[in-house]
Design an enzyme around this catalytic site. Sequence first.
Site, PDB file in Angstrom:
ATOM      1  N   ARG A  45     -32.108 -20.217  49.738  1.00  0.00           N
ATOM      2  CA  ARG A  45     -32.934 -19.389  48.867  1.00  0.00           C
ATOM      3  C   ARG A  45     -33.742 -20.319  47.977  1.00  0.00           C
ATOM      4  O   ARG A  45     -33.206 -21.222  47.357  1.00  0.00           O
ATOM      5  CB  ARG A  45     -32.036 -18.480  48.017  1.00  0.00           C
ATOM      6  CG  ARG A  45     -32.726 -17.707  46.934  1.00  0.00           C
ATOM      7  CD  ARG A  45     -33.563 -16.568  47.457  1.00  0.00           C
ATOM      8  NE  ARG A  45     -32.745 -15.535  48.096  1.00  0.00           N
ATOM      9  CZ  ARG A  45     -33.244 -14.424  48.640  1.00  0.00           C
ATOM     10  NH1 ARG A  45     -34.547 -14.227  48.644  1.00  0.00           N
ATOM     11  NH2 ARG A  45     -32.443 -13.530  49.208  1.00  0.00           N
TER      12      ARG A  45
ATOM     13  N   PHE B  55     -46.030  -5.048  50.005  1.00  0.00           N
ATOM     14  CA  PHE B  55     -45.389  -6.336  49.724  1.00  0.00           C
ATOM     15  C   PHE B  55     -44.170  -6.551  50.622  1.00  0.00           C
ATOM     16  O   PHE B  55     -43.953  -7.642  51.155  1.00  0.00           O
ATOM     17  CB  PHE B  55     -44.974  -6.373  48.249  1.00  0.00           C
ATOM     18  CG  PHE B  55     -44.204  -7.606  47.845  1.00  0.00           C
ATOM     19  CD1 PHE B  55     -44.867  -8.762  47.468  1.00  0.00           C
ATOM     20  CD2 PHE B  55     -42.814  -7.603  47.831  1.00  0.00           C
ATOM     21  CE1 PHE B  55     -44.163  -9.897  47.086  1.00  0.00           C
ATOM     22  CE2 PHE B  55     -42.095  -8.725  47.457  1.00  0.00           C
ATOM     23  CZ  PHE B  55     -42.773  -9.881  47.081  1.00  0.00           C
TER      24      PHE B  55
ATOM     25  N   ASP C  22     -27.286 -10.133  47.093  1.00  0.00           N
ATOM     26  CA  ASP C  22     -27.846  -9.840  48.412  1.00  0.00           C
ATOM     27  C   ASP C  22     -27.560 -10.971  49.398  1.00  0.00           C
ATOM     28  O   ASP C  22     -27.245 -10.724  50.571  1.00  0.00           O
ATOM     29  CB  ASP C  22     -29.359  -9.622  48.296  1.00  0.00           C
ATOM     30  CG  ASP C  22     -29.986  -9.135  49.598  1.00  0.00           C
ATOM     31  OD1 ASP C  22     -29.611  -8.041  50.056  1.00  0.00           O
ATOM     32  OD2 ASP C  22     -30.830  -9.858  50.159  1.00  0.00           O
TER      33      ASP C  22
ATOM     34  N   LYS D 221     -35.524  -0.409  47.383  1.00  0.00           N
ATOM     35  CA  LYS D 221     -34.950  -1.747  47.267  1.00  0.00           C
ATOM     36  C   LYS D 221     -35.921  -2.757  46.669  1.00  0.00           C
ATOM     37  O   LYS D 221     -35.497  -3.736  46.040  1.00  0.00           O
ATOM     38  CB  LYS D 221     -34.479  -2.234  48.641  1.00  0.00           C
ATOM     39  CG  LYS D 221     -33.753  -3.574  48.598  1.00  0.00           C
ATOM     40  CD  LYS D 221     -33.287  -4.015  49.976  1.00  0.00           C
ATOM     41  CE  LYS D 221     -32.664  -5.402  49.915  1.00  0.00           C
ATOM     42  NZ  LYS D 221     -32.210  -5.876  51.240  1.00  0.00           N
TER      43      LYS D 221
ATOM     44  N   PHE E  73     -29.907 -11.440  39.742  1.00  0.00           N
ATOM     45  CA  PHE E  73     -28.720 -10.621  40.028  1.00  0.00           C
ATOM     46  C   PHE E  73     -28.794 -10.046  41.437  1.00  0.00           C
ATOM     47  O   PHE E  73     -27.832 -10.117  42.213  1.00  0.00           O
ATOM     48  CB  PHE E  73     -28.622  -9.514  38.971  1.00  0.00           C
ATOM     49  CG  PHE E  73     -27.818  -8.311  39.382  1.00  0.00           C
ATOM     50  CD1 PHE E  73     -26.501  -8.425  39.810  1.00  0.00           C
ATOM     51  CD2 PHE E  73     -28.385  -7.041  39.324  1.00  0.00           C
ATOM     52  CE1 PHE E  73     -25.766  -7.299  40.180  1.00  0.00           C
ATOM     53  CE2 PHE E  73     -27.655  -5.922  39.675  1.00  0.00           C
ATOM     54  CZ  PHE E  73     -26.343  -6.052  40.119  1.00  0.00           C
TER      55      PHE E  73
ATOM     56  N   ASP F 288     -43.260  -9.324  53.370  1.00  0.00           N
ATOM     57  CA  ASP F 288     -42.023 -10.097  53.314  1.00  0.00           C
ATOM     58  C   ASP F 288     -41.316 -10.094  54.675  1.00  0.00           C
ATOM     59  O   ASP F 288     -40.821 -11.129  55.129  1.00  0.00           O
ATOM     60  CB  ASP F 288     -41.099  -9.497  52.247  1.00  0.00           C
ATOM     61  CG  ASP F 288     -40.328 -10.558  51.486  1.00  0.00           C
ATOM     62  OD1 ASP F 288     -40.946 -11.542  51.061  1.00  0.00           O
ATOM     63  OD2 ASP F 288     -39.113 -10.392  51.323  1.00  0.00           O
ATOM     64  N   ASP F 289     -41.264  -8.935  55.302  1.00  0.00           N
ATOM     65  CA  ASP F 289     -40.626  -8.825  56.618  1.00  0.00           C
ATOM     66  C   ASP F 289     -41.371  -9.671  57.654  1.00  0.00           C
ATOM     67  O   ASP F 289     -40.760 -10.336  58.489  1.00  0.00           O
ATOM     68  CB  ASP F 289     -40.593  -7.363  57.077  1.00  0.00           C
ATOM     69  CG  ASP F 289     -39.654  -6.515  56.243  1.00  0.00           C
ATOM     70  OD1 ASP F 289     -38.741  -7.089  55.603  1.00  0.00           O
ATOM     71  OD2 ASP F 289     -39.822  -5.291  56.222  1.00  0.00           O
TER      72      ASP F 289
ATOM     73  N   ASP G  44     -25.709 -10.550  52.982  1.00  0.00           N
ATOM     74  CA  ASP G  44     -26.422 -10.890  54.214  1.00  0.00           C
ATOM     75  C   ASP G  44     -25.905 -12.164  54.866  1.00  0.00           C
ATOM     76  O   ASP G  44     -26.303 -12.490  55.988  1.00  0.00           O
ATOM     77  CB  ASP G  44     -27.919 -11.060  53.927  1.00  0.00           C
ATOM     78  CG  ASP G  44     -28.610  -9.726  53.669  1.00  0.00           C
ATOM     79  OD1 ASP G  44     -27.972  -8.676  53.910  1.00  0.00           O
ATOM     80  OD2 ASP G  44     -29.767  -9.726  53.223  1.00  0.00           O
TER      81      ASP G  44
ATOM     82  N   ASP H 186     -29.989   0.049  53.234  1.00  0.00           N
ATOM     83  CA  ASP H 186     -30.281  -1.137  54.044  1.00  0.00           C
ATOM     84  C   ASP H 186     -29.011  -1.675  54.696  1.00  0.00           C
ATOM     85  O   ASP H 186     -28.987  -1.997  55.892  1.00  0.00           O
ATOM     86  CB  ASP H 186     -30.912  -2.208  53.155  1.00  0.00           C
ATOM     87  CG  ASP H 186     -31.431  -3.404  53.946  1.00  0.00           C
ATOM     88  OD1 ASP H 186     -31.791  -3.232  55.121  1.00  0.00           O
ATOM     89  OD2 ASP H 186     -31.469  -4.506  53.379  1.00  0.00           O
TER      90      ASP H 186
ATOM     91  N   LYS I  65     -41.215 -17.739  42.151  1.00  0.00           N
ATOM     92  CA  LYS I  65     -42.646 -17.723  41.822  1.00  0.00           C
ATOM     93  C   LYS I  65     -42.908 -17.113  40.447  1.00  0.00           C
ATOM     94  O   LYS I  65     -43.972 -17.302  39.862  1.00  0.00           O
ATOM     95  CB  LYS I  65     -43.410 -16.949  42.906  1.00  0.00           C
ATOM     96  CG  LYS I  65     -43.394 -17.637  44.272  1.00  0.00           C
ATOM     97  CD  LYS I  65     -44.241 -16.904  45.285  1.00  0.00           C
ATOM     98  CE  LYS I  65     -43.583 -15.633  45.781  1.00  0.00           C
ATOM     99  NZ  LYS I  65     -42.369 -15.860  46.573  1.00  0.00           N
TER     100      LYS I  65
END
Length: 356
Positions: A104, A245, A95, A198, A90, A249-250, A99, A172, A50
């Site tokens: 993505r 934010f 990440d 994070k 990066f 996101d979660d 994960d 995390d 975005k």
Amino acid sequence: MSHANTRNKFLAIFEGIREELVAHMKSEKMPEDAIAWFNENLIYNVPGGKLNRGVSVVDTVTILLNRPPTDDEYFKAALLGWCIELLQAFFLVSDDIMDGSISRRGQPCWYRVSNVKGLGKVHNIAVNDSCMLECAIYHILKNHLRRESYYVDLLELFQEVTYKTEMGQLVDQITAPEDNIDIGKYTLPKHAFIVRYKTAYYSFYLSVALAMRMCGVPDVYELNGKTVEPYKEANRILIPMGEFFQVQDDYLDYHGTEAQIGKIGTDIIDGKCSLNYGKKGPEQAMREQAVKDVYNDDEGLNIPKRYEEYSKNTVAEINAMIELVPESDAQDELRGDRLRRDVFRAFLSKITDRTA
């Protein structure tokens, strides 16, 4: 200027940056296949989001100056914006590896790409690719801004914020290791630390702080007989905004569709330290749906309703915090080296009621 025109103008700067970075690879006598690989790394991972973090540097500079930036000012602000987008790339590339993410921005995660323009699959090369994206930041800063009085401030900002982000990533990762999920490790203070370190510093504070440095906003100034510490003021508002934010996101990770958020949400099956809790395994899809059913139960947790109430209250709280920012009188309004409330209002407007 429309959103589309703003984005296109910003994207035009990236093309110059990409060409510059590729030219640097050539000057280092890199093999042609390595140069082509790096070019694809840039194209695939940097400009596809975005771009809110990057464009926000330009927006903040414009608000602080209280006028449209000159061509030179726009270029420098956009350059700093693209450095944040490189930092974001990066973080995301690395990440996704950690994960085991699938997609993505509506396409396979970089490490899952099976063939890069006939050069082979990415897989673990993505680790090095992510590091090259980060290093490109400092090449760009040195190339264009090392003679500016605020150059060292920029370096310190990027290094400090990157370090904080990696601290958050560490907490995390060790809080929810895939092979040993312990719900006893999940605490609200730990969650708050993760989202601040994070996400909030690099996604919110960094854009504004870079713009402030570029505009010459000092560490301290006097206003109406009071001492103002503008960077502390920015931190006071933008870090809670970043927490908001991340909660968004979660929530979207479990409640949004792939078409909405540009990826397949995996926080539940990853057992993330957020509102999501689950476990990977042969029956993970069934377990994930069971968790979602509990969250969505109108007679039970009813997370959508709780989230709506939380969002409304949090926006009101942040707006109240913004009103406390010391602001210049009308005669000082044209000074670009003073903090303004509209900086934070503009940022908040970008994330309120977002669906992606």
